[in-house]
Design an enzyme around this catalytic site. Structure first.
Site, mmCIF file in Angstrom:
data_model
loop_
_atom_site.group_PDB
_atom_site.id
_atom_site.type_symbol
_atom_site.label_atom_id
_atom_site.label_comp_id
_atom_site.label_asym_id
_atom_site.label_seq_id
_atom_site.Cartn_x
_atom_site.Cartn_y
_atom_site.Cartn_z
ATOM 1 N N LYS B 75 26.391 20.333 43.227
ATOM 2 C CA LYS B 75 25.528 20.295 42.045
ATOM 3 C C LYS B 75 25.894 19.074 41.200
ATOM 4 O O LYS B 75 27.083 18.744 41.052
ATOM 5 C CB LYS B 75 25.699 21.585 41.237
ATOM 6 C CG LYS B 75 24.704 21.739 40.089
ATOM 7 C CD LYS B 75 24.871 23.084 39.375
ATOM 8 C CE LYS B 75 23.897 23.245 38.226
ATOM 9 N NZ LYS B 75 24.094 24.505 37.486
ATOM 10 N N SER B 150 19.946 27.125 36.609
ATOM 11 C CA SER B 150 19.885 25.687 36.693
ATOM 12 C C SER B 150 20.257 25.115 38.063
ATOM 13 O O SER B 150 19.924 23.962 38.346
ATOM 14 C CB SER B 150 20.807 25.074 35.637
ATOM 15 O OG SER B 150 22.139 25.410 35.883
ATOM 16 N N SER B 174 23.014 30.830 36.330
ATOM 17 C CA SER B 174 22.519 29.627 37.020
ATOM 18 C C SER B 174 22.839 29.521 38.502
ATOM 19 O O SER B 174 22.307 28.644 39.178
ATOM 20 C CB SER B 174 23.020 28.374 36.305
ATOM 21 O OG SER B 174 22.277 28.161 35.145
#
Lengths: 471, 485
Positions: B75, B150, B174
């Site tokens: 990420k 996210s 997330s």
């Protein structure tokens, strides 16, 4: 009409004497090339996290203890949020809700006895960068960012420039002797801000903050100036506003920096990256018991050993000399002579050659010998002065130095012979003496000293001389 | 064309060990997959050149662990040395860290191969990944829909089978929520289980990195190498080393499982709730004891999250000022303008909104009215959960209230998207571990997930239940539809 009363509160920032910074492992050094003692943590890079330097906590705890504070046994750090270029993360990690120490005091000597200056709190925080302004450019030195500090905040207990200076001297002495900080105001490792107000009533006047005061003496100058300035304004029916002023050491005045806006909003909240720190009783006790000998205790020992008050104070003002002298307080030597040597000839030598005592050849044994020789008058101070360079520079014992320099000890028989010889060669003076001219004995003494090259004990010479003359 | 990456981790490992394939074959396949799935927009930055270089170097090394030579996606809020780390923000569009996050160091030490940085909501602020400066990633099951957020890029790249492993981060759901939307396994471990060093902070007291994978076993294997006390992160916790796979596929009979009543109210869409209830029936059949319970204040969790996460975020994001790194407004007239214009143009709307709300929450007396109170209630939620864990092994519920919705919907009201995380946020408040495991599909073929919550540091019991459900359901979770159900 009532007199104006001055009220002063002082905030002191002192840098802690650690090897590394408080929240990162970069070096805590003064005077290095800009931005060479810094890393991504000090620079506030994304994703990096603080770690806590345990030594910094220990030193802050020492400070809190010598300031007689109540210790917050469960403490945490807080974030103080404000934007400024010298504040890399745009928040400063400090202590707001749980300062390490609260409700302490420092005792100072005043005309009519002792006065306690109450300490509101002492808290730990990180230092900011150093901003350097050059023409229309500003530069940042991150070497200072993250150096551990304690901020020590007094209550508004100080009522004169004299008290302020005494408080700062005492505070400096406490922090210095607890090995908390170097307290070098000129290098910025101790910085003082004063809040000064004047009032004719019990209600405190408008508080004016003075920053950037570069010495303890100037704190006094600044407070006196500010007191006069504020009284003059009030007498002219002017209203005072809360403001921050800067001390200008060229003109010995204070200059307006900024008007304080109402209620600075620092948006404090507990620092989530650092868990609570617990200081247990055993740890606090250990830190207390391992405190170095403080100035008060040293002063007591020095006075007890016969050192006069002025010299005792001089020694305490110089930590290196005090530590050196302390090596001998339990040894069988005359501390008065020892302290005189350290404050006099030895200090002069060290100053002249700009050398540290530990970098000379003066060993503890040599120091003990030389003090004892002086004490027993085996040598006199004149001899000492002559051989001082050798003592400091040669790998030789005192006896070896004396022998090398030709200062041979003269035994009693030899001395009697020399004196007889001198008397024989100075018949006129001997006659003068017998005729009642006592002054002539001084001349004879001089001649004997010359013959003995100062190696004989004057007391002994005197007694032999008297014997021979009065036969 | 080779299809090694579709094999199980153990199979790939065997092929590598037997020298039937080389790490470079896997890297090649991963980049072919990326090319094929470009439209999903899973990645912000690819590390192609270096990935091939690393793969080549690994040819001379012994295959010494299960994850050796396996491609992984990271990420883009996790710092990677010499590899751009943008947080999906213009602010860090050109930011190249000179340090690795601790998890990245761990991944490299196991000789996994980083192929790129995945798309996300800007600074992880969002639940749709639509706040990304680089455009939203798409849901591989329906490219008109959100991947969730996210960690939407990580979830979509696992779901579309680009690579078998990805790292996500979870502040308020997330990892688990996009995992649910995309039909993959995503674990948010206990707060403190994995070092946060190098994870660009959003809500520091809530943020946690976690593994995102195709299946439960591989998830546990990745967690095995990520966890551990880190000297660089004081909030990481020292725990005895354990094998998170140890209870996988063991019998779940007799497990005590609780369902918070709030998780099965009408806040959850019927289709999702029905699927969840099917699972509850299966668990009962398998001999689990199921009880419905109350957890105090969980209905307030989203509000608490908004207060705590945004308060912390407003402080965490203060460092982006244009002075030392990142976007900097050119030729400002003065300091004030440098600050305001850098932040005006560097941050997107959602980030600015959250910084403003967070600053307001911490401002003056508000800190006492909102933040302090939120911390207290948060503590009560944690206590209430821990009380439940005295009696129950696990707590379950649906992961999300709906399936992934249209990319164009819910754009009008920024507060609405917080409700996407209403079921996962309480776990962050309590600092507990939580995992999403897929349990089926809606009638329009969108994945539905089960949320399994464990006691603090009891991830392995979560894996136990998740593996059992995974095995029982035996779902086809490949959106390419190449295998028939």
């Amino acid at each position: 009409m009532n007199e104006y009363k001055t009220t002063v509160g002082i905030e002191v920032h002192a840098e802690l004497k650690t090897k590394s910074k408080i929240f990162s492992n970069s070096a805590n050094n003064y005077g290095k090339m800009a931005n060479t003692c810094t890393n991504v943590i000090d620079l506030g890079y994304p994703g990096v996290l603080p770690t806590v330097n345990e030594k910094a906590i220990e030193l802050a705890l020492r400070a809190a203890l010598v300031l007689n504070c109540k210790i917050n046994k469960k403490m945490h750090f807080d974030r103080k949020n404000y934007f400024y270029p010298d504040n890399p993360k745009n928040y400063q990690i400090t202590q707001n809700r749980t300062p390490i120490g609260i409700n302490g005091y420092v005792e100072i000597n005043v005309k009519d006895g002792k006065k306690k200056i109450r300490i509101h709190d002492i808290h730990i925080e990180e230092d900011t960068c150093k901003s350097i302004h050059n023409k229309n450019k500003s530069m940042l030195d991150f070497n200072r960012a993250g150096i551990p500090l304690v901020e020590i905040v007094t209550e508004a207990d100080i009522n004169s420039s004299e008290e302020a200076m005494k408080y700062l001297e005492k505070l400096r002495e406490l922090l210095l002797y607890a090995d908390v900080s170097d307290c070098k105001i000129e290098e910025g490792s101790m910085r003082c801000d004063c809040n000064v107000s004047v009032s004719k009533t019990e209600k405190l006047g408008t508080k004016i903050e003075i920053k950037n005061i570069g010495s303890i003496t100037n704190v006094g100058v600044a407070i006196d100036y500010e007191t006069k300035r504020q009284i003059a304004l009030l007498e002219n029916k002017k209203e005072l506003k809360e403001e921050t002023r800067r001390f200008d050491d060229k003109t010995n005045t204070t200059v307006l920096m900024r008007i304080k806006e109402t209620g600075n909003d620092y948006r404090y909240f507990p620092e989530p990256d650092i868990p609570f720190i617990e200081l247990n009783d055993q740890y606090i006790r250990d830190v207390y018991n391992n405190l170095p000998m403080l100035a008060e205790e040293r002063r007591r020992i020095y006075l007890k050993s016969g050192i006069n008050e002025i010299n005792a104070q001089k020694i305490i003002q110089n930590r290196i000399i005090s530590d050196y002298l302390n090596k001998f307080i339990n040894k069988d030597i005359n501390l008065v002579i020892a302290s005189n040597l350290l404050l006099g000839d030895i200090a002069a030598y060290l100053n002249k050659y700009e050398i540290k005592i530990e970098n000379t050849k003066l060993t503890d044994d040599k120091f003990i010998d030389v003090v004892n020789y002086l004490n027993s008058q085996k040598i006199n101070s004149k001899v000492f002065k002559t051989i001082l360079d050798d003592i400091m520079e040669e790998d030789l014992s005192i006896d070896e130095i004396l022998e090398k320099s030709g200062f041979k000890e003269i035994n009693n028989e030899e001395l009697v012979d020399i004196i007889k010889e001198v008397l024989k060669n100075n018949e006129q003076s001997v006659n003068d003496y017998h005729a009642g001219n006592t002054r002539s004995i001084k001349y004879i003494m001089g001649q004997i000293m010359k013959e003995t090259k100062g190696n004989a004990n004057p007391k002994e010479i005197n007694s032999i001389l008297e014997d021979l003359l009065n036969k | 064309m080779s299809k090694y990456l579709d094999l199980s981790l153990k199979e790939i490992n065997k092929l590598l060990k037997d020298k039937k394939i080389k790490p470079i074959d896997l890297v090649e396949e991963a980049f072919e997959n990326i090319e094929k799935n470009k439209d999903i927009n899973s990645f912000i930055t690819l590390d192609k050149e270096n990935a091939f270089k690393v793969a080549k170097e690994l040819e001379n090394k012994e295959v010494d662990n299960l994850l050796f030579g396996i491609p992984i996606a990271i990420k883009d809020n996790i710092c990677t040395k010499n590899l751009r780390t943008t947080c999906a923000s213009k602010m860090l569009e050109n930011f190249i860290p000179n340090y690795d996050a601790t998890v990245v160091e761990k991944i490299k030490s196991k000789n996994m191969i980083i192929i790129g940085k995945t798309n996300m909501d800007e600074f992880a602020m969002g639940s749709t990944s639509r706040t990304s400066y680089f455009g939203a990633p798409k849901n591989p099951w329906n490219k008109k829909r959100i991947a969730g957020g996210s960690s939407g890029g990580s979830a979509s790249c696992i779901s579309s089978r680009i690579v078998p492993f990805a790292l996500g981060s979870d502040t308020g759901g997330s990892i688990r929520q996009p995992a649910s939307y995309c039909g993959i396994v995503g674990m948010k471990p206990t707060y403190g289980r994995i070092s946060r060093y190098g994870l660009v902070a959003f809500g520091s007291s809530l943020d946690q990195i976690g593994p995102m994978t195709r299946n439960v076993y591989e998830n546990a294997e990745l967690l095995n190498i990520l966890c551990g006390k880190d000297e660089k992160d004081l909030t990481s916790i020292d725990k005895e080393k354990e094998d998170f796979t140890s209870l996988i596929n063991t019998d779940i009979k007799g497990m005590n499982i609780a369902i918070p009543k709030y998780f099965v109210t009408d806040i959850v869409e019927k289709e999702v709730l029905d699927k969840f209830n099917e699972i509850v029936e299966i668990l009962k059949e398998k001999g689990c004891n199921i009880e419905y319970i109350d957890i105090d204040y969980i209905e307030n969790a989203v509000t608490l999250y908004q207060i705590i996460a945004m308060g912390e975020a407003s402080s965490n994001l203060a460092r982006f000022d244009g002075i030392r790194y990142g976007y900097s407004y050119e030729n400002p007239q003065n300091l004030e303008e440098l600050y305001t214009k850098t932040r005006q143009f560097g941050f997107g709307d959602e980030v600015k909104r959250r910084i403003m709300v967070g600053s307001f929450i911490l401002s003056g007396e508000n800190a006492k009215i909102y933040y302090d109170k939120a911390l207290k209630i948060r503590d009560d939620i944690r206590k209430s959960f821990l009380k439940a864990f005295k009696k129950f092994d696990l707590i379950i519920g649906p992961t999300t209230t709906t399936v992934a919705y249209d990319l164009e919907s819910n754009l009008d009201d920024p507060s609405k998207t917080f409700l996407d995380d209403i079921l996962v946020i309480p776990v962050n408040m309590a600092g507990l571990p939580g995992l999403n495991v897929p349990i089926g599909f809606s009638k329009d073929k969108m994945p539905i997930g089960l949320h399994i919550i464990g006691n603090a540091f009891d991830e392995k019991t979560i894996y136990k239940l998740a593996s059992s459900i995974e095995k029982t359901l035996d779902l086809n979770l490949d959106p390419r539809g190449e295998k028939n159900e």
